[in-house]
Motif scaffolding. Structure first.
Motif, mmCIF file in Angstrom:
data_model
loop_
_atom_site.group_PDB
_atom_site.id
_atom_site.type_symbol
_atom_site.label_atom_id
_atom_site.label_comp_id
_atom_site.label_asym_id
_atom_site.label_seq_id
_atom_site.Cartn_x
_atom_site.Cartn_y
_atom_site.Cartn_z
ATOM 1 N N CYS A 278 0.943 -1.278 -0.047
ATOM 2 C CA CYS A 278 -0.072 -0.018 -0.080
ATOM 3 C C CYS A 278 1.025 1.239 -0.109
ATOM 4 N N CYS B 227 -2.978 6.777 5.091
ATOM 5 C CA CYS B 227 -4.366 6.433 5.182
ATOM 6 C C CYS B 227 -4.646 5.142 5.691
ATOM 7 N N GLU B 228 -4.615 4.740 6.908
ATOM 8 C CA GLU B 228 -4.792 3.601 7.563
ATOM 9 C C GLU B 228 -6.336 2.723 7.038
ATOM 10 N N THR B 229 -7.103 3.525 6.631
ATOM 11 C CA THR B 229 -8.526 2.785 6.221
ATOM 12 C C THR B 229 -8.291 2.161 4.825
ATOM 13 N N ARG B 230 -7.328 2.786 3.975
ATOM 14 C CA ARG B 230 -6.802 2.281 2.750
ATOM 15 C C ARG B 230 -6.322 0.999 2.961
ATOM 16 N N LYS C 238 -6.160 -1.012 5.498
ATOM 17 C CA LYS C 238 -7.044 -2.094 5.825
ATOM 18 C C LYS C 238 -7.840 -2.486 4.843
ATOM 19 N N ASP C 239 -8.275 -1.938 3.903
ATOM 20 C CA ASP C 239 -9.155 -2.357 2.851
ATOM 21 C C ASP C 239 -8.329 -3.142 1.942
ATOM 22 N N GLU D 289 -7.763 -6.526 3.937
ATOM 23 C CA GLU D 289 -8.858 -7.387 3.988
ATOM 24 C C GLU D 289 -9.387 -8.067 2.650
ATOM 25 N N GLN E 254 3.285 0.314 8.948
ATOM 26 C CA GLN E 254 2.353 -0.557 8.391
ATOM 27 C C GLN E 254 2.284 -2.057 9.101
#
Length: 284
Positions: A188, A193-196, A198-199, A202, A219
């Motif tokens: 990544c 952006c931790e949300t990115r 995480k997405d 997953e 990360q």
């Protein structure tokens, strides 16, 4: 014995304080890079930096070395350097793999040198994608594949869309898993952006990926957490075993919370529990 390959922290071989960063890392594997992060005029300096590492680190830590492409002069120099100095990383990461011949030669060289190194090939070119079946079926000592999206994007001259990248990830995972290979996700590149992140983790995990490249230490923790079995998954795995092993069960089929379960579910449960045991062993 299988090993955890959730997080691969990529560190340039020329990084200041390299030895300390290796020892302090919580990544499953520290990936020492001789390729993209090293300017062409500093390749020899990077190799010398690896030679100065305390020899015990190669035995005590899970280290990988990303060499330059073996089809290029610097890649050959990397291999000669490793063999001449008896440096045996646990993993050898080979970039821009496009044929089984490259990995077959590497496997033969490592075997001849008495090495126990396992190879991971980076698929990051269109030619490599098109030849992936030949690569995985004819290569010696290949333990897994790593997806490299940045080089793919540069080759096709535009950023790969999310939908197209998911298709590539799926096809690569199906190919690798069909022959028992690990498959590792591309980094990544957004460090904020931790949300990115995480997405991405997953979605890769849902396709069967075992881990992901980290390009910054920040990360690693999330990668380790999300590529480990969740408590919910572990509880269900235990419940599956308890249900299917019950002496009162008339057949090999049962149900939990309204879902039918059978032998394939027990296989998955066993894999999850084995992964969790490796996580526990690493902590201790």
């Amino acid at each position: 014995m299988d090993m955890l390959v959730r997080s691969w922290l990529c560190i340039p071989a020329l990084k200041e304080g390299l030895e300390q960063k290796i020892v302090q890392s919580t990544a499953d594997i520290v990936l020492l890079d001789l390729e993209d992060s090293i300017p062409i005029h500093k390749k020899s300096l990077a190799r010398e930096k690896l030679l100065k590492l305390d020899r015990s680190i190669w035995h005590q830590c899970n280290l990988a070395v990303r060499i330059n492409a073996p089809s290029k002069p610097e890649g050959i120099r990397d291999l000669v350097f490793l063999m001449d100095n008896n440096i045996v990383p646990k993993y050898l990461v080979v970039p821009k793999v496009e044929s089984s011949g490259e990995l077959r030669v590497l496997g033969e060289l490592m075997s001849a040198a008495g090495g126990r190194t396992q190879c991971f090939g980076i698929v990051e070119t269109l030619k490599g994608l098109r030849r992936i079946d030949a690569i995985i079926n004819e290569s010696m000592n290949l333990h897994g594949l790593i997806l490299g999206s940045a080089d793919l994007s540069s080759e096709i001259s535009f950023r790969i869309s999310k939908a197209a990248l998911m298709q590539i990830k799926c096809e690569m995972a199906l190919a690798a898993l069909s022959v028992g290979l690990k498959v590792i996700d591309t980094p990544c590149f957004n460090l904020r952006c931790e949300t990115r992140l995480k997405d991405e983790i997953e979605s890769a995990k849902s396709l069967g990926y075992s881990g992901k490249i980290a390009i910054h230490p920040s990360q690693v923790a999330l990668i380790n957490k999300l590529f480990s079995p969740s408590q919910e998954e572990l509880d269900r795995a235990e419940a599956i075993f308890a249900c299917l092993e019950s002496p009162e069960l008339p057949t090999a089929i049962a149900s939990i919370d309204g879902d039918m379960i059978g032998p394939p579910f027990a296989v998955l449960a066993e894999k999850l529990l084995a992964t969790q045991q490796m996580v526990i062993n690493k902590k201790t």
